[in-house]
Enzyme design. Structure first.
Site, mmCIF file in Angstrom:
data_model
loop_
_atom_site.group_PDB
_atom_site.id
_atom_site.type_symbol
_atom_site.label_atom_id
_atom_site.label_comp_id
_atom_site.label_asym_id
_atom_site.label_seq_id
_atom_site.Cartn_x
_atom_site.Cartn_y
_atom_site.Cartn_z
ATOM 1 N N ARG A 1 0.589 -1.098 -0.069
ATOM 2 C CA ARG A 1 0.173 0.265 -0.222
ATOM 3 C C ARG A 1 0.819 1.317 0.325
ATOM 4 O O ARG A 1 0.410 2.051 -0.384
ATOM 5 C CB ARG A 1 -0.613 -0.137 1.223
ATOM 6 C CG ARG A 1 -1.148 1.050 1.744
ATOM 7 C CD ARG A 1 -3.006 0.892 1.965
ATOM 8 N NE ARG A 1 -2.836 -0.014 3.446
ATOM 9 C CZ ARG A 1 -2.481 0.860 4.202
ATOM 10 N NH1 ARG A 1 -1.929 2.632 4.162
ATOM 11 N NH2 ARG A 1 -2.401 -0.047 5.553
ATOM 12 N N TYR B 1 -14.692 16.076 -16.142
ATOM 13 C CA TYR B 1 -15.097 14.780 -16.614
ATOM 14 C C TYR B 1 -16.386 14.615 -15.478
ATOM 15 O O TYR B 1 -16.248 15.016 -14.836
ATOM 16 C CB TYR B 1 -13.774 13.869 -16.533
ATOM 17 C CG TYR B 1 -13.632 12.039 -16.231
ATOM 18 C CD1 TYR B 1 -14.486 11.396 -17.365
ATOM 19 C CD2 TYR B 1 -14.068 11.569 -14.886
ATOM 20 C CE1 TYR B 1 -14.170 9.433 -17.954
ATOM 21 C CE2 TYR B 1 -14.245 10.403 -15.351
ATOM 22 C CZ TYR B 1 -14.923 9.707 -16.216
ATOM 23 O OH TYR B 1 -15.257 8.114 -15.568
ATOM 24 N N ASP C 1 -5.552 18.046 -15.162
ATOM 25 C CA ASP C 1 -5.890 16.805 -16.063
ATOM 26 C C ASP C 1 -4.507 16.693 -16.995
ATOM 27 O O ASP C 1 -5.874 17.779 -18.577
ATOM 28 C CB ASP C 1 -6.920 16.685 -15.423
ATOM 29 C CG ASP C 1 -8.308 15.304 -15.786
ATOM 30 O OD1 ASP C 1 -7.496 14.579 -17.234
ATOM 31 O OD2 ASP C 1 -8.774 14.871 -14.975
ATOM 32 N N LYS D 1 -6.891 5.768 -19.817
ATOM 33 C CA LYS D 1 -7.099 6.488 -20.779
ATOM 34 C C LYS D 1 -5.283 5.777 -22.155
ATOM 35 O O LYS D 1 -5.165 4.719 -21.971
ATOM 36 C CB LYS D 1 -7.582 7.736 -21.448
ATOM 37 C CG LYS D 1 -8.307 8.076 -19.850
ATOM 38 C CD LYS D 1 -9.536 7.366 -20.360
ATOM 39 C CE LYS D 1 -10.702 7.564 -19.358
ATOM 40 N NZ LYS D 1 -10.741 8.275 -18.984
HETATM 41 C C1 LIG Z 1 -11.658 8.590 -17.635
HETATM 42 C C2 LIG Z 1 -11.102 10.180 -16.692
HETATM 43 C C3 LIG Z 1 -10.902 10.449 -15.417
HETATM 44 C C4 LIG Z 1 -10.737 9.717 -14.957
HETATM 45 O O1 LIG Z 1 -10.071 8.598 -13.892
HETATM 46 P P1 LIG Z 1 -10.441 6.774 -14.386
HETATM 47 O O2 LIG Z 1 -9.246 6.359 -14.356
HETATM 48 O O3 LIG Z 1 -12.297 6.519 -14.844
HETATM 49 O O4 LIG Z 1 -10.883 7.341 -12.645
HETATM 50 C C5 LIG Z 1 -10.418 11.947 -15.222
HETATM 51 N N1 LIG Z 1 -10.669 13.017 -15.882
HETATM 52 C C6 LIG Z 1 -10.258 12.609 -17.116
HETATM 53 C C7 LIG Z 1 -10.360 13.709 -18.351
HETATM 54 C C8 LIG Z 1 -11.150 11.489 -17.558
HETATM 55 O O5 LIG Z 1 -11.106 10.616 -19.063
#
Ligand SMILES: *Cc1c(COP(=O)(O)O)cnc(C)c1O
Length: 428
Positions: free
Chosen positions: A81, A134, A217, A242
């Site tokens: 962890r 998101y 992000d 992604k």
């Molecule tokens: C998918 C996504 C998230 C969240 O990510 P997870 O891995 O699904 O928790 C956050 N920001 C953006 C821009 C995303 O496309």
């Protein structure tokens, strides 16, 4: 396996700096640590033995911040962890793309965002964020975070953003309680941009009482085509689910930045338990080896798809960064901040929800699914799917119309993708 940080594979050959894509196969790992295995094994273990009680004591002193780290000392492996070889090597490699000092991987993009927010904000603080966000982030920031006594203010991505953000801060006279600016750029699903340099300066102006953290992000363009740290961001956040994972088979996230800030996030991660697991870490190490190949191909394909859609009579409007023109107020931000237009293409079909659905149901090669950034192309309907939780009255303001379709372009042959889009549009 004894990892000594200072004995890594070199990042330079003399004066020649090696590129991240050349380092993804070996950086941070040496075969002699594991019987000559060229690939880092999966350390599928929850805990690690200490050589002596004294060593265990020293590791915990560092892990819990009970004393300063000595110059020659590194934090040893304790418990998965807190740290694990696969995750540490992954963090070292991931940091290379953004030229970050440090990275902390998480169980998901949402885990990375939530852990960051709860590291830097406390009751009474203000969080300023771009919109649209998101869907999961939107819910976390607007529905959950306020329950902890944190005030949350939004401003629109795009040219109107800076003035709207100033207004929101001025109206509330809470400038000195600003704790964090959270930005998502390009915005999902419209591809509107947020000028990172502008918000880095705003964060700096409000940092007299304490540091205001600018978190970006960077899931849509990073880690190849946009480097927010270069424009003054403090932290870069990824959904590694992604493009970084890239095969639609893992959920993971990451936070990157200076050693000092990322260590704070890592501290919270330890106690919230939001780190990821060794197997996911290993899969991501594998994904990183082809990251540049995949993303380069995806961008090339997306450009061709966007060009095709732009001339199609059943398409009203295409939202694609590669089509941004010089008369667009966002053009200058795009040229300064983005290296390539990415692989996300949104478009408005002529008509509304019925026409969008007919198109989506007619696709044969492109899958109807949310998520993005994988090797396979995906299509979805933001208004009723990824952005269904945005109130219907707020959707038009964010550019989310009933006719809007979002595509994530993969690595298929571009002619095949266009043939599929063509036949699905013909069915409308
Ligand atoms: C998918 C996504 C998230 C969240 O990510 P997870 O891995 O699904 O928790 C956050 N920001 C953006 C821009 C995303 O496309």
């Amino acid at each position: 396996m004894v990892r000594k940080k200072k004995e890594y594979t070199p990042r330079e050959l003399g004066d020649h700096r090696l590129r991240p894509e050349s380092l993804m196969m070996g950086y941070g790992y040496r075969p002699e640590w594991s019987e000559g295995a060229i690939k880092c094994p999966i350390f599928q273990t929850s805990t690690f033995t200490f050589k002596s009680a004294e060593e265990g004591k020293a590791f915990f002193e560092l892990a819990y911040g009970l004393r300063e780290q000595r110059p020659t000392e590194t934090l040893g492996l304790i418990y998965s962890r807190l740290n694990n070889p696969d995750l540490e090597i992954l963090e070292d490699r991931l940091a290379l793309w953004d030229d970050a000092e440090s990275a902390a991987v998480h169980a998901s993009g949402m885990a990375a965002i939530a852990t960051t927010v709860f590291t830097f904000l406390r009751p009474g603080d203000v969080l300023l964020h771009s919109e649209p966000l998101y869907g999961g982030t939107e819910y976390l920031l607007t529905q959950m975070v306020p329950q902890f006594g944190i005030e949350v203010l939004g401003f629109p991505a795009g040219a109107a953003g800076p003035a709207a953000a100033e207004r929101a801060l001025a109206e509330r006279k809470i400038a000195d309680t600003l704790g964090m600016i959270f930005v998502e750029t390009p915005a999902n699903p419209t591809n509107d941009l947020v000028d990172i340099s502008h918000f880095a300066e705003l964060a700096r102006q409000h940092s007299s009482r304490r540091k205001v953290v600018l978190a970006v992000d960077n899931t849509f363009l990073g880690p190849l085509f946009q480097h927010p740290l270069k424009f003054g961001a403090d932290l870069v956040i990824y959904s590694a689910t992604k493009f970084i994972g890239g095969h639609s088979d893992v959920i993971a996230g990451a936070v990157l930045g200076s050693e000092g800030l990322v260590n704070k996030v890592r501290w919270t991660r330890t106690f919230l338990g939001t780190a990821t697991d060794p197997w996911t870490g290993w899969l991501l190490l594998r994904s990183l080896e082809t990251l540049k190949l995949r993303m380069t191909c995806q961008v090339k394909n997306a450009q061709q798809v966007a060009d095709f859609l732009a001339t199609h009579p059943k398409v009203d409007r295409v939202h694609y960064l590669g089509h941004i023109t010089e008369d667009n107020p966002q053009y200058e931000v795009y040229r300064r901040q983005c290296i390539a237009p990415g692989a996300m293409v949104a478009f408005e079909i002529r008509g509304g929800e019925a026409e969008a659905f007919r198109f989506l149901n007619a696709l044969k090669l492109i899958h109807l699914a949310v998520s993005l950034g994988g090797t396979e192309s995906l299509a979805e309907h933001p208004a009723t799917m990824t952005h269904a939780d945005v109130p219907v009255e707020d959707q038009p303001r964010m550019g989310i119309t009933p006719a809007l379709v979002r595509l994530s372009i993969g690595v298929e042959h571009p002619d095949d993708l266009i043939a599929d889009l063509d036949q699905a549009l013909a069915a409308v």
